[in-house]
Scaffold this motif. Structure first.
Motif, PDB file in Angstrom:
ATOM      1  N   LEU A 157     -23.100 -20.079  13.058  1.00  0.00           N
ATOM      2  CA  LEU A 157     -22.416 -20.603  14.235  1.00  0.00           C
ATOM      3  C   LEU A 157     -23.040 -21.945  14.596  1.00  0.00           C
ATOM      4  O   LEU A 157     -24.254 -22.043  14.765  1.00  0.00           O
ATOM      5  N   VAL A 158     -22.206 -22.984  14.716  1.00  0.00           N
ATOM      6  CA  VAL A 158     -22.712 -24.323  14.987  1.00  0.00           C
ATOM      7  C   VAL A 158     -21.913 -24.960  16.119  1.00  0.00           C
ATOM      8  O   VAL A 158     -20.695 -24.773  16.219  1.00  0.00           O
ATOM      9  N   VAL A 159     -22.610 -25.714  16.982  1.00  0.00           N
ATOM     10  CA  VAL A 159     -21.977 -26.580  17.973  1.00  0.00           C
ATOM     11  C   VAL A 159     -22.463 -27.998  17.719  1.00  0.00           C
ATOM     12  O   VAL A 159     -23.673 -28.241  17.650  1.00  0.00           O
ATOM     13  N   PHE A 160     -21.524 -28.936  17.561  1.00  0.00           N
ATOM     14  CA  PHE A 160     -21.860 -30.331  17.297  1.00  0.00           C
ATOM     15  C   PHE A 160     -21.581 -31.200  18.517  1.00  0.00           C
ATOM     16  O   PHE A 160     -20.593 -30.986  19.232  1.00  0.00           O
ATOM     17  N   ASP A 161     -22.458 -32.179  18.727  1.00  0.00           N
ATOM     18  CA  ASP A 161     -22.173 -33.274  19.646  1.00  0.00           C
ATOM     19  C   ASP A 161     -21.367 -34.296  18.850  1.00  0.00           C
ATOM     20  O   ASP A 161     -21.857 -34.854  17.866  1.00  0.00           O
TER      21      ASP A 161
END
Length: 432
Positions: A157-161
């Motif tokens: 699971l990844v969240v990118f700016d």
């Protein structure tokens, strides 16, 4: 009126519901259109909806919501073998895509060009992987997705700016994790920003308990996007692969067995309503937070969870739905192709079942009397328990009168009675 006594073991308390009108309005139907169409979303400011199309080659189709016709098509074969999910910003400028391929793609719909392409993960570097379940934040500043790493059998699971394209959150889940000494088969299933952008809601699929040899239901992780710390974990409450958000309040819904679960992200309050039938998906009304469109697979109905009433049962088969922003239409797949039907959020457009069927006493300790005034020569009924198992069903011929059902031997609990009198209608049943 002729009376028939049916001994079915049990006793019921029945609440009235609403049947569907005979003249259900089909807004439009595109025969033969549907194969290859996957994910569907409705735009926020345009009178359009967008769908993935993976037939001859992966593409995005933008369609007119008034007639279903394609206004524009975007070829994505240079990015994906197939497209899995799509997500759009509040201003409809950017469309995010995930699928079978090493790239997360953000498309500038206004200028019709690629805006961003992200093809990196945190823990496994250049390993072979694909992306699934993408969501772009409402303001377009963040992107979340799930990477499926092929050699290692791991989901990330990844969240990118999106300004820096750096990961601000990364969580691994292996195929088999040792949790408190118990081996579970786990993987990230879905991830999505709430419509307000304040929360990130992710679903962890716990597929198999190796120690006890049983299937375990999914859990939901709720993150605050101010710091991406876990706000709450809802353990083993969900058995569907996706959740549904309300566009009005910070709430989401899901299905667990025959239970409809509504979770308030601000207060952590959980409401649970028992449904008469095992459902597949839930969709909120765009204008009334208590009204839901519930999918049974090929069938659907409108449900008001504030008073536990079924408002409308659709005659036409329809599945994989989205609701127009003005709440006037529902779009999905019918028997012949892509289908758009009018929505019925209130009882003003439908006929009340109480004009056809009277049930008493309520509550009861023995016999339930059902007065039928329908035009069907055959009346079907079915009784299911709280787990959705059928405990009795039958067809009664030439029944233009009253029906008596004896439930005196049934255990205490909740049951559901479905009577097909012109149209199938389900009643909630409580055995005292």
């Amino acid at each position: 009126m002729k009376k028939i006594l049916l001994t079915i073991i049990g006793m019921i308390l029945i609440f009235p519901s609403i049947s569907n009108a005979a003249n259900e309005e089909v807004v439009w139907e595109l025969e033969g259109v549907g194969n290859g169409i996957g994910d569907i979303i409705v735009t926020n400011t345009q009178n359009t909806f967008i769908n993935t199309y993976n037939s001859s080659y992966p593409s995005i189709q933008i369609r007119n919501i008034e007639n279903g016709l394609v206004l524009d098509s975007i070829n994505m074969k240079n990015y994906f073998n197939s497209i899995d999910k799509i997500s759009i910003t509040n201003d409809d400028k950017y469309l995010a895509m995930s699928g079978d391929g090493p790239n997360l793609v953000i498309w500038d719909l206004e200028n019709k060009r690629e805006y961003k392409k992200i093809s990196k993960i945190v823990y496994y570097g250049d390993s072979a992987f694909t992306w699934k379940s993408v969501s772009i934040s409402p303001d377009g500043s963040k992107l979340t997705a799930i990477a499926v790493i092929k050699p290692a059998g791991v989901t990330e699971l990844v969240v990118f700016d999106l300004e820096t394209e750096e990961a601000i959150l990364s969580e691994l889940r292996n195929i088999y994790d040792n949790i408190n000494g118990v081996y579970y088969g786990t993987k990230w299933v879905s991830t999505e920003f709430s419509p307000s952008g304040e929360y990130l809601v992710t679903e962890l699929g716990v597929n198999w308990d190796r120690q006890n040899g049983q299937v375990v239901l999914d859990s939901v992780y709720v993150y605050k996007t101010s710091d991406y710390k876990i706000k709450n974990i809802l353990i083993n409450n969900y058995d569907r692969k996706e959740i549904s958000f309300s566009s009005i309040e910070n709430t989401f819904s899901s299905i667990s067995g025959n239970s409809l679960i509504i979770y308030n992200l601000n207060t952590n309050e959980i409401k649970s309503n028992l449904l008469g039938r095992s459902a597949y998906d839930v969709f909120f009304s765009q204008t009334n937070n208590s009204k839901l469109l519930i999918s049974l697979g090929a069938k659907a109905y409108i449900f008001d969870y504030s008073n536990e009433n079924e408002i409308y049962n659709y005659v036409n088969n329809i599945s994989a739905m989205v609701i127009a922003k003005d709440d006037s239409k529902v779009i999905g797949f019918g028997e012949k192709g892509l289908l758009c039907l009018k929505t019925f959020w209130t009882t003003t457009s439908v006929e009340s079942i109480t004009s056809q069927t009277t049930i008493s006493p309520n509550p009861t300790s023995s016999i339930v009397n059902i007065d039928l005034n329908c035009s069907e020569s055959l009346v079907d009924y079915q009784i299911t328990d709280i787990n959705g198992a059928t405990v009795s069903k039958s067809t009664i011929a030439d029944q233009f009168g009253s029906l008596q059902i004896d439930f005196s031997a049934y255990p205490t609990g909740v049951y559901f009675l479905t009577i097909n009198c012109n149209v199938p209608t389900t009643y909630k049943i409580i055995k005292e």
